[in-house]
Design a protein around this motif. Structure first.
Motif, mmCIF file in Angstrom:
data_model
loop_
_atom_site.group_PDB
_atom_site.id
_atom_site.type_symbol
_atom_site.label_atom_id
_atom_site.label_comp_id
_atom_site.label_asym_id
_atom_site.label_seq_id
_atom_site.Cartn_x
_atom_site.Cartn_y
_atom_site.Cartn_z
ATOM 1 N N GLU A 21 81.394 65.758 62.314
ATOM 2 C CA GLU A 21 81.202 64.569 63.132
ATOM 3 C C GLU A 21 80.115 64.912 64.148
ATOM 4 O O GLU A 21 80.190 65.967 64.791
ATOM 5 C CB GLU A 21 82.513 64.205 63.826
ATOM 6 C CG GLU A 21 82.454 62.918 64.599
ATOM 7 C CD GLU A 21 83.781 62.580 65.258
ATOM 8 O OE1 GLU A 21 84.287 61.484 65.023
ATOM 9 O OE2 GLU A 21 84.310 63.428 66.011
ATOM 10 N N ASN A 22 79.104 64.053 64.296
ATOM 11 C CA ASN A 22 77.989 64.328 65.218
ATOM 12 C C ASN A 22 78.227 63.583 66.528
ATOM 13 O O ASN A 22 78.057 62.368 66.595
ATOM 14 C CB ASN A 22 76.673 63.883 64.563
ATOM 15 C CG ASN A 22 75.445 64.290 65.374
ATOM 16 O OD1 ASN A 22 75.505 65.241 66.176
ATOM 17 N ND2 ASN A 22 74.336 63.592 65.180
ATOM 18 N N MET A 23 78.646 64.334 67.549
ATOM 19 C CA MET A 23 79.034 63.722 68.820
ATOM 20 C C MET A 23 78.273 64.347 69.988
ATOM 21 O O MET A 23 77.914 65.527 69.940
ATOM 22 C CB MET A 23 80.536 63.944 69.064
ATOM 23 C CG MET A 23 81.434 63.251 68.054
ATOM 24 S SD MET A 23 81.488 61.469 68.251
ATOM 25 C CE MET A 23 82.862 61.312 69.373
ATOM 26 N N THR B 82 68.775 65.871 68.080
ATOM 27 C CA THR B 82 70.120 66.123 67.531
ATOM 28 C C THR B 82 70.554 65.033 66.562
ATOM 29 O O THR B 82 71.576 65.168 65.886
ATOM 30 C CB THR B 82 71.170 66.238 68.659
ATOM 31 O OG1 THR B 82 71.283 64.967 69.330
ATOM 32 C CG2 THR B 82 70.789 67.311 69.669
ATOM 33 N N ASP B 83 69.749 63.938 66.502
ATOM 34 C CA ASP B 83 70.068 62.866 65.557
ATOM 35 C C ASP B 83 69.555 63.182 64.148
ATOM 36 O O ASP B 83 69.892 62.484 63.196
ATOM 37 C CB ASP B 83 69.483 61.540 66.065
ATOM 38 C CG ASP B 83 70.114 60.334 65.414
ATOM 39 O OD1 ASP B 83 71.132 60.501 64.702
ATOM 40 O OD2 ASP B 83 69.608 59.218 65.627
ATOM 41 N N ALA B 84 68.738 64.204 64.007
ATOM 42 C CA ALA B 84 68.319 64.639 62.670
ATOM 43 C C ALA B 84 69.293 65.723 62.213
ATOM 44 O O ALA B 84 68.922 66.875 61.985
ATOM 45 C CB ALA B 84 66.881 65.144 62.698
ATOM 46 N N GLU B 85 70.580 65.329 62.135
ATOM 47 C CA GLU B 85 71.664 66.278 61.866
ATOM 48 C C GLU B 85 71.949 66.462 60.385
ATOM 49 O O GLU B 85 72.412 67.509 59.966
ATOM 50 C CB GLU B 85 72.934 65.822 62.596
ATOM 51 C CG GLU B 85 73.795 64.782 61.863
ATOM 52 C CD GLU B 85 73.112 63.437 61.627
ATOM 53 O OE1 GLU B 85 72.101 63.161 62.299
ATOM 54 O OE2 GLU B 85 73.570 62.684 60.754
ATOM 55 N N GLY B 86 71.643 65.415 59.601
ATOM 56 C CA GLY B 86 71.981 65.472 58.175
ATOM 57 C C GLY B 86 71.269 66.616 57.480
ATOM 58 O O GLY B 86 71.867 67.398 56.736
ATOM 59 N N PHE C 98 80.923 60.554 61.289
ATOM 60 C CA PHE C 98 80.340 59.583 62.222
ATOM 61 C C PHE C 98 79.118 60.210 62.870
ATOM 62 O O PHE C 98 79.153 61.362 63.290
ATOM 63 C CB PHE C 98 81.332 59.125 63.297
ATOM 64 C CG PHE C 98 80.854 57.867 63.985
ATOM 65 C CD1 PHE C 98 81.045 56.628 63.395
ATOM 66 C CD2 PHE C 98 80.170 57.924 65.195
ATOM 67 C CE1 PHE C 98 80.572 55.459 63.991
ATOM 68 C CE2 PHE C 98 79.696 56.760 65.798
ATOM 69 C CZ PHE C 98 79.899 55.526 65.198
ATOM 70 N N ASP C 99 78.054 59.420 62.945
ATOM 71 C CA ASP C 99 76.800 59.909 63.516
ATOM 72 C C ASP C 99 76.449 59.090 64.760
ATOM 73 O O ASP C 99 75.888 58.006 64.668
ATOM 74 C CB ASP C 99 75.680 59.809 62.474
ATOM 75 C CG ASP C 99 74.345 60.344 63.000
ATOM 76 O OD1 ASP C 99 74.346 60.997 64.071
ATOM 77 O OD2 ASP C 99 73.311 60.126 62.331
ATOM 78 N N THR C 100 76.818 59.653 65.924
ATOM 79 C CA THR C 100 76.415 58.996 67.180
ATOM 80 C C THR C 100 74.964 59.306 67.512
ATOM 81 O O THR C 100 74.367 58.670 68.380
ATOM 82 C CB THR C 100 77.237 59.513 68.377
ATOM 83 O OG1 THR C 100 76.956 60.919 68.536
ATOM 84 C CG2 THR C 100 78.735 59.320 68.173
ATOM 85 N N ILE D 110 71.227 60.395 71.621
ATOM 86 C CA ILE D 110 72.196 59.363 71.193
ATOM 87 C C ILE D 110 71.520 58.097 70.667
ATOM 88 O O ILE D 110 70.436 57.716 71.119
ATOM 89 C CB ILE D 110 73.173 59.055 72.354
ATOM 90 C CG1 ILE D 110 74.431 58.334 71.851
ATOM 91 C CG2 ILE D 110 72.471 58.261 73.457
ATOM 92 C CD1 ILE D 110 75.597 58.423 72.844
ATOM 93 N N LYS D 111 72.163 57.479 69.706
ATOM 94 C CA LYS D 111 71.645 56.250 69.105
ATOM 95 C C LYS D 111 71.919 55.062 70.016
ATOM 96 O O LYS D 111 72.882 55.081 70.787
ATOM 97 C CB LYS D 111 72.365 55.985 67.767
ATOM 98 C CG LYS D 111 71.996 56.929 66.644
ATOM 99 C CD LYS D 111 72.752 56.581 65.369
ATOM 100 C CE LYS D 111 72.391 57.501 64.225
ATOM 101 N NZ LYS D 111 70.978 57.417 63.823
ATOM 102 N N PRO D 112 71.144 53.991 69.889
ATOM 103 C CA PRO D 112 71.485 52.746 70.587
ATOM 104 C C PRO D 112 72.808 52.191 70.050
ATOM 105 O O PRO D 112 73.177 52.474 68.909
ATOM 106 C CB PRO D 112 70.328 51.802 70.248
ATOM 107 C CG PRO D 112 69.424 52.512 69.304
ATOM 108 C CD PRO D 112 69.931 53.885 69.063
HETATM 109 MN MN MN Z 1 71.458 61.109 62.794
#
Ligand code: MN
Ligand code: BES
Ligand code: ZN
Length: 510
Positions: free
Chosen positions: A325-327, A352-356, A275-277, A282-284
């Motif tokens: 899991e990206n939390m 932190t959303d560029a986790e992949g 899961f990618d929050t 944080i994502k909308p």
């Molecule tokens: Mn992401």
């Protein structure tokens, strides 16, 4: 529960159409043609097909459906489904796959469990027969595992492909290959569709052990200790905000005759973010539920390894899926944090959303440590790729050009569209960091490419190709040949690589 585990029995036969005992007899019908091969069927249907053609109800347009009874009680099958197949001259593997998909979908919703599909004339080549088997299995897929109030519909039980001639060994093998690849794609769809509360990195690893272990394949799961001892600081960094510990799934395929062990080794690496929050960046909340499918690349690698183990190609393959899991949270990484990759490179995490790309970088390094000479990664990596290509092609970035083209061509042969994006060195300049060796984002412009350039920095100069499936890993709407939800994209392309890719061309480095 896991409906796609069993491979649908698909048999090629030469019998006359009247003799099959099935629930539904399916045939393609062409737009620009008098379809003389359906005359016998039309007679049995008391002329219904001819009348529908004449009235315009049945035009043969692609994916149009027409259902009628067989009036002749001497026939073994009493229902007929004609599927519009467009112009006869355009009927080859790719068209046949979606036409069969429409038949599979219609069969499932009409509760038909035994099918006959007509593969006459040029529809009876091995590549078309394989595509028909794939299409039927993909089209009949329905994911109702979490619906307790739905009337149960049973999966297809068996398919006969009516060739109208004696099937040879090639065409029988093609049918079996198609059914296997269809079922492995459906398994990947099931994994991707699973909600993140039930499908954590630990569960993912357990499922990989179940799905990808076999006589020629093995699965090893790296837990926190092994991840730490490999120095995979990027995987650890992304995982640290979650209560769920990370796993790195390592799968190996060994051909019976591996030669002297100096041959090429294909490394397949799949993003497994359960899961990618977005983490602290944080994502909308709108649509965030879809980020349960941010492990679709990893699912494709696991299920391709399952297929590869059964198809037994002549080269070694290593599959790696970093699962996290990206939390957000009190232990999560922050923008500005610096992490250390498995090769010692320092990465500044500006988002932190560029986790992949972070977890894939560690996995690319591990693949090389384990001997991979050629690298292919697959990931729901960037929204920018969806902006660039929409939903009808996956992005392709890599080097050298010959290897990238070989991957593209192989995928196209398997019915999967990859579209190349450029990988000029200048793009990498966008990843410069004030603080560390490189940053994990390169700004808005060319976002799908700069994500690829980040991965390139960890590819060790080996032939490498990156598949961005952010736009193709799921459909928001039903298609006439495929249910909405996860698509299983990548399974067929990845499973074809160890057979088809031209290893020689791409092995000379950058
Ligand atoms: Mn992401
Ligand atoms: N998993 C997302 C990418 C994604 C977006 C996949 C939409 C499928 C559909 C990825 O981890 C991500 O968040 N990427 C960011 C990168 C950005 C911060 C540089 C994005 O695309 O916005
Ligand atoms: Zn993601």
């Amino acid at each position: 529960m896991h409906t796609a585990h069993e491979v649908l029995p698909v048999d090629c036969r030469s019998d006359a159409l009247r003799s099959y005992g099935a629930d539904l007899l399916c045939a393609p019908i062409f737009e620009d043609d008098d379809n003389t091969d359906l005359q016998e069927l039309d007679t049995a249907a008391a002329g219904a097909i001819g009348r529908a053609r004449a009235s315009g109800e049945l035009s043969g347009k692609v994916h149009e459906l027409y259902l009628t009874d067989v009036a002749d009680a001497a026939w073994g099958t009493r229902r007929v489904l004609l599927v519009g197949a467009g112009p006869r001259g355009a009927y080859a593997a790719d068209r046949a796959r979606t036409v069969a998909g429409a038949a599979g979908m219609a069969a499932r919703s009409r509760r038909a469990r035994r099918l006959v599909f007509v593969c006459g004339g040029s529809g009876g080549t091995p590549s078309t027969v394989q595509a028909v088997a794939e299409g039927l299995v993909l089209g009949a897929f329905r994911d109702d595992r979490f619906k307790t109030d739905d009337p149960e519909t049973l999966p297809l039980a068996g398919v006969d492909l009516a060739l109208g001639r004696e099937p040879d060994a090639d065409v029988q093998a093609a049918a079996r290959r198609g059914a296997l690849l269809g079922s492995c794609s459906n398994l990947a769809r099931e994994l991707s569709n699973e909600p993140a509360n039930l499908f954590t990195p630990r569960v993912f690893a357990d499922r990989a052990l179940d799905l990808a272990s076999g006589p020629r394949t093995s699965v090893e799961v790296l837990t926190e200790e092994a991840i730490a001892s490999h120095g995979m600081g990027l995987v650890e960094g992304v995982a640290q905000g979650s209560a769920e510990p990370p796993r790195v799934i390592v799968m190996r395929y060994e051909p019976e005759d591996a030669g002297d062990g100096t041959g090429p080794v294909l490394g397949l690496i799949g993003k497994g973010v359960t899961f990618d929050t977005g983490g602290i960046s944080i994502k909308p909340s709108d649509g965030m539920d879809l980020m349960k499918r941010d492990m679709s690349g990893g699912a494709a690698v696991v299920c391709a390894m399952r297929a590869i183990g059964q198809l037994a190609p002549p080269v070694r393959v290593i599959g790696i899926v970093p699962a996290v899991e990206n939390m957000p949270g009190g232990r999560a990484i922050r923008p500005g944090d610096v992490l250390t990759a498995a090769d010692g490179k320092r990465v500044e995490v500006l988002n932190t959303d560029a986790e992949g790309r972070l977890i894939l970088a560690d996995a690319l390094i591990l693949a090389q440590e384990l001997g991979a000479t050629h690298l292919v990664d697959i990931a729901t990596l960037t929204g920018a790729c969806v902006v660039a290509l929409g939903h009808h092609a996956s992005g392709l970035v890599g080097t050298p050009a010959a290897w990238v083209e070989s991957v593209r061509r192989t995928a196209a042969g398997a019915g999967e569209r990859l579209w190349p994006l450029p990988a000029f060195d200048e793009y990498a300049e966008q990843l410069k960091s004030e603080t560390a060796d490189l940053a994990n984002i390169g700004g808005r412009d060319g976002g799908a490419i700069t994500a690829g350039m980040f991965l390139k920095a960890f590819s060790g100069g080996r032939p490498w190709a990156h598949l961005d499936i952010a736009g193709t890993a799921w459909h928001d709407e039903n298609k006439p040949y495929c249910a909405k939800g996860a698509t299983g994209v990548g399974v067929r392309a990845l499973a074809a690589l160890p057979f088809e890719a031209s290893w020689g061309d791409g092995s000379s480095g950058t």
